[in-house]
Write a protein that holds these residues in place. Structure first.
Motif, mmCIF file in Angstrom:
data_model
loop_
_atom_site.group_PDB
_atom_site.id
_atom_site.type_symbol
_atom_site.label_atom_id
_atom_site.label_comp_id
_atom_site.label_asym_id
_atom_site.label_seq_id
_atom_site.Cartn_x
_atom_site.Cartn_y
_atom_site.Cartn_z
ATOM 1 N N GLN A 71 13.440 11.828 -21.284
ATOM 2 C CA GLN A 71 14.594 12.233 -22.090
ATOM 3 C C GLN A 71 15.347 11.035 -22.657
ATOM 4 O O GLN A 71 15.736 11.034 -23.822
ATOM 5 C CB GLN A 71 15.532 13.098 -21.228
ATOM 6 C CG GLN A 71 16.748 13.604 -21.948
ATOM 7 C CD GLN A 71 16.411 14.601 -23.033
ATOM 8 O OE1 GLN A 71 15.433 15.322 -22.934
ATOM 9 N NE2 GLN A 71 17.206 14.621 -24.077
ATOM 10 N N GLU A 72 15.554 10.012 -21.842
ATOM 11 C CA GLU A 72 16.348 8.863 -22.295
ATOM 12 C C GLU A 72 15.621 8.010 -23.333
ATOM 13 O O GLU A 72 16.226 7.148 -23.961
ATOM 14 C CB GLU A 72 16.777 7.993 -21.099
ATOM 15 C CG GLU A 72 15.641 7.316 -20.376
ATOM 16 C CD GLU A 72 14.984 8.169 -19.294
ATOM 17 O OE1 GLU A 72 14.088 7.654 -18.623
ATOM 18 O OE2 GLU A 72 15.360 9.348 -19.140
ATOM 19 N N SER A 124 17.799 21.267 -30.435
ATOM 20 C CA SER A 124 18.132 20.764 -29.102
ATOM 21 C C SER A 124 18.303 19.245 -29.078
ATOM 22 O O SER A 124 18.793 18.690 -28.107
ATOM 23 C CB SER A 124 17.068 21.196 -28.088
ATOM 24 O OG SER A 124 15.839 20.563 -28.359
ATOM 25 N N TYR A 125 17.885 18.580 -30.146
ATOM 26 C CA TYR A 125 18.065 17.130 -30.273
ATOM 27 C C TYR A 125 18.831 16.840 -31.547
ATOM 28 O O TYR A 125 18.440 15.998 -32.344
ATOM 29 C CB TYR A 125 16.712 16.414 -30.300
ATOM 30 C CG TYR A 125 15.985 16.490 -28.998
ATOM 31 C CD1 TYR A 125 16.289 15.612 -27.967
ATOM 32 C CD2 TYR A 125 15.001 17.444 -28.775
ATOM 33 C CE1 TYR A 125 15.635 15.687 -26.755
ATOM 34 C CE2 TYR A 125 14.343 17.525 -27.566
ATOM 35 C CZ TYR A 125 14.658 16.645 -26.571
ATOM 36 O OH TYR A 125 14.018 16.719 -25.376
ATOM 37 N N ALA A 126 19.898 17.562 -31.770
ATOM 38 C CA ALA A 126 20.660 17.455 -33.011
ATOM 39 C C ALA A 126 21.283 16.082 -33.157
ATOM 40 O O ALA A 126 22.232 15.735 -32.480
ATOM 41 C CB ALA A 126 21.735 18.528 -33.068
ATOM 42 N N TRP A 140 10.005 8.423 -30.134
ATOM 43 C CA TRP A 140 10.456 7.964 -28.830
ATOM 44 C C TRP A 140 10.054 6.522 -28.610
ATOM 45 O O TRP A 140 9.201 5.988 -29.302
ATOM 46 C CB TRP A 140 9.946 8.874 -27.730
ATOM 47 C CG TRP A 140 8.450 9.034 -27.606
ATOM 48 C CD1 TRP A 140 7.606 9.626 -28.507
ATOM 49 C CD2 TRP A 140 7.639 8.615 -26.528
ATOM 50 N NE1 TRP A 140 6.320 9.609 -28.042
ATOM 51 C CE2 TRP A 140 6.303 9.002 -26.828
ATOM 52 C CE3 TRP A 140 7.895 7.977 -25.328
ATOM 53 C CZ2 TRP A 140 5.233 8.738 -25.965
ATOM 54 C CZ3 TRP A 140 6.835 7.718 -24.472
ATOM 55 C CH2 TRP A 140 5.520 8.110 -24.801
ATOM 56 N N GLU A 141 10.708 5.899 -27.636
ATOM 57 C CA GLU A 141 10.494 4.485 -27.345
ATOM 58 C C GLU A 141 9.647 4.333 -26.085
ATOM 59 O O GLU A 141 9.947 4.916 -25.042
ATOM 60 C CB GLU A 141 11.839 3.789 -27.156
ATOM 61 C CG GLU A 141 11.729 2.304 -26.954
ATOM 62 C CD GLU A 141 13.090 1.646 -26.762
ATOM 63 O OE1 GLU A 141 13.107 0.548 -26.194
ATOM 64 O OE2 GLU A 141 14.101 2.241 -27.153
ATOM 65 N N LEU A 142 8.596 3.544 -26.202
ATOM 66 C CA LEU A 142 7.740 3.238 -25.058
ATOM 67 C C LEU A 142 8.440 2.224 -24.152
ATOM 68 O O LEU A 142 9.373 1.549 -24.581
ATOM 69 C CB LEU A 142 6.412 2.660 -25.548
ATOM 70 C CG LEU A 142 5.547 3.596 -26.381
ATOM 71 C CD1 LEU A 142 4.380 2.826 -26.992
ATOM 72 C CD2 LEU A 142 5.034 4.737 -25.532
ATOM 73 N N PRO A 143 7.982 2.083 -22.914
ATOM 74 C CA PRO A 143 8.574 1.068 -22.029
ATOM 75 C C PRO A 143 8.507 -0.353 -22.595
ATOM 76 O O PRO A 143 9.321 -1.201 -22.237
ATOM 77 C CB PRO A 143 7.741 1.193 -20.745
ATOM 78 C CG PRO A 143 7.284 2.610 -20.741
ATOM 79 C CD PRO A 143 7.048 2.938 -22.196
ATOM 80 N N THR A 144 7.565 -0.618 -23.501
ATOM 81 C CA THR A 144 7.459 -1.942 -24.117
ATOM 82 C C THR A 144 8.511 -2.172 -25.193
ATOM 83 O O THR A 144 8.644 -3.279 -25.702
ATOM 84 C CB THR A 144 6.066 -2.126 -24.758
ATOM 85 O OG1 THR A 144 5.904 -1.129 -25.775
ATOM 86 C CG2 THR A 144 4.955 -2.053 -23.744
ATOM 87 N N GLU A 156 14.457 19.358 -18.456
ATOM 88 C CA GLU A 156 15.738 18.672 -18.360
ATOM 89 C C GLU A 156 15.582 17.152 -18.454
ATOM 90 O O GLU A 156 16.407 16.469 -19.053
ATOM 91 C CB GLU A 156 16.393 19.044 -17.025
ATOM 92 C CG GLU A 156 17.784 18.542 -16.833
ATOM 93 C CD GLU A 156 18.360 19.005 -15.504
ATOM 94 O OE1 GLU A 156 19.458 18.535 -15.176
ATOM 95 O OE2 GLU A 156 17.731 19.804 -14.794
ATOM 96 N N HIS A 157 14.490 16.628 -17.880
ATOM 97 C CA HIS A 157 14.298 15.174 -17.840
ATOM 98 C C HIS A 157 13.339 14.652 -18.900
ATOM 99 O O HIS A 157 13.023 13.460 -18.902
ATOM 100 C CB HIS A 157 13.810 14.747 -16.459
ATOM 101 C CG HIS A 157 14.777 15.081 -15.362
ATOM 102 N ND1 HIS A 157 16.059 14.593 -15.320
ATOM 103 C CD2 HIS A 157 14.657 15.899 -14.285
ATOM 104 C CE1 HIS A 157 16.685 15.066 -14.250
ATOM 105 N NE2 HIS A 157 15.855 15.870 -13.612
#
Length: 170
Positions: free
Chosen positions: A105-106, A158-160, A132-136, A88-89
């Motif tokens: 997830q975000e 699931s990521y349409a 995906w995006e890293l914290p940087t 979920e996360h």
């Protein structure tokens, strides 16, 4: 005597080439360090499991949008057998002999299939790629080649989002 000198010369040349490749890999890692930074740690609460674990090969991670610009920081650039699970996360990627990768997830921008990533070329739609995006703030693509490719549509679905050929969401 002449043959011995040739053999010694070739061995020295071979050792020099291996040494230069190692130096190049280390320099690449040093250049990428500030862009990669610290990876997100696995939280205590992953949330509900949304997709069954899938086994396969962690292909590697690259700096987006280049499918061949392999990340050399830490062990992100090395292939390993792995298990990927959607929660979920976020997404948990447990790699054998390497650190576990947690993708919150975000931070996920797109999930798609590709022909290849990080120098690993497969048949059409042979690699599941997570952008995906890293914290940087740096976006990377993480590749996973599943043992069972029939699971890919569930992951992508699931990521349409609408993505273009480079995986950029629109």
């Amino acid at each position: 005597m002449e043959r011995t000198l040739w053999v010694i010369g070739l061995l020295v040349f071979w050792a020099l080439m291996i040494g230069l490749m190692y130096v190049g890999w280390r320099r690449r890692a040093n250049r990428q360090t500030y862009r990669i930074g610290e990876l997100p740690s696995v939280p205590d609460d992953l949330g509900a499991q949304l997709l069954e674990p899938a086994t396969g090969l962690y292909v590697g991670s690259t700096l987006a949008p280049s499918w061949q610009d392999r990340i050399a920081v830490g062990d992100l650039g090395f292939r390993a057998t792995a298990e990927i699970t959607k929660f979920e996360h976020g997404i948990l990627l447990q790699r054998s002999g390497a650190t576990t990768v947690w993708i919150p997830q975000e931070r996920i921008r797109a999930v798609r299939t590709e022909r290849g990533l990080a120098g690993k070329v497969m048949t059409k739609d042979g690699v599941l790629v997570i952008r995906w995006e890293l914290p940087t703030g740096t976006e990377i693509d993480t590749g996973f080649r599943g043992d069972d490719k029939t699971l890919y549509p569930a992951w992508v679905g699931s990521y349409a989002t609408t993505t273009d050929k480079n995986g950029d969401a629109s």
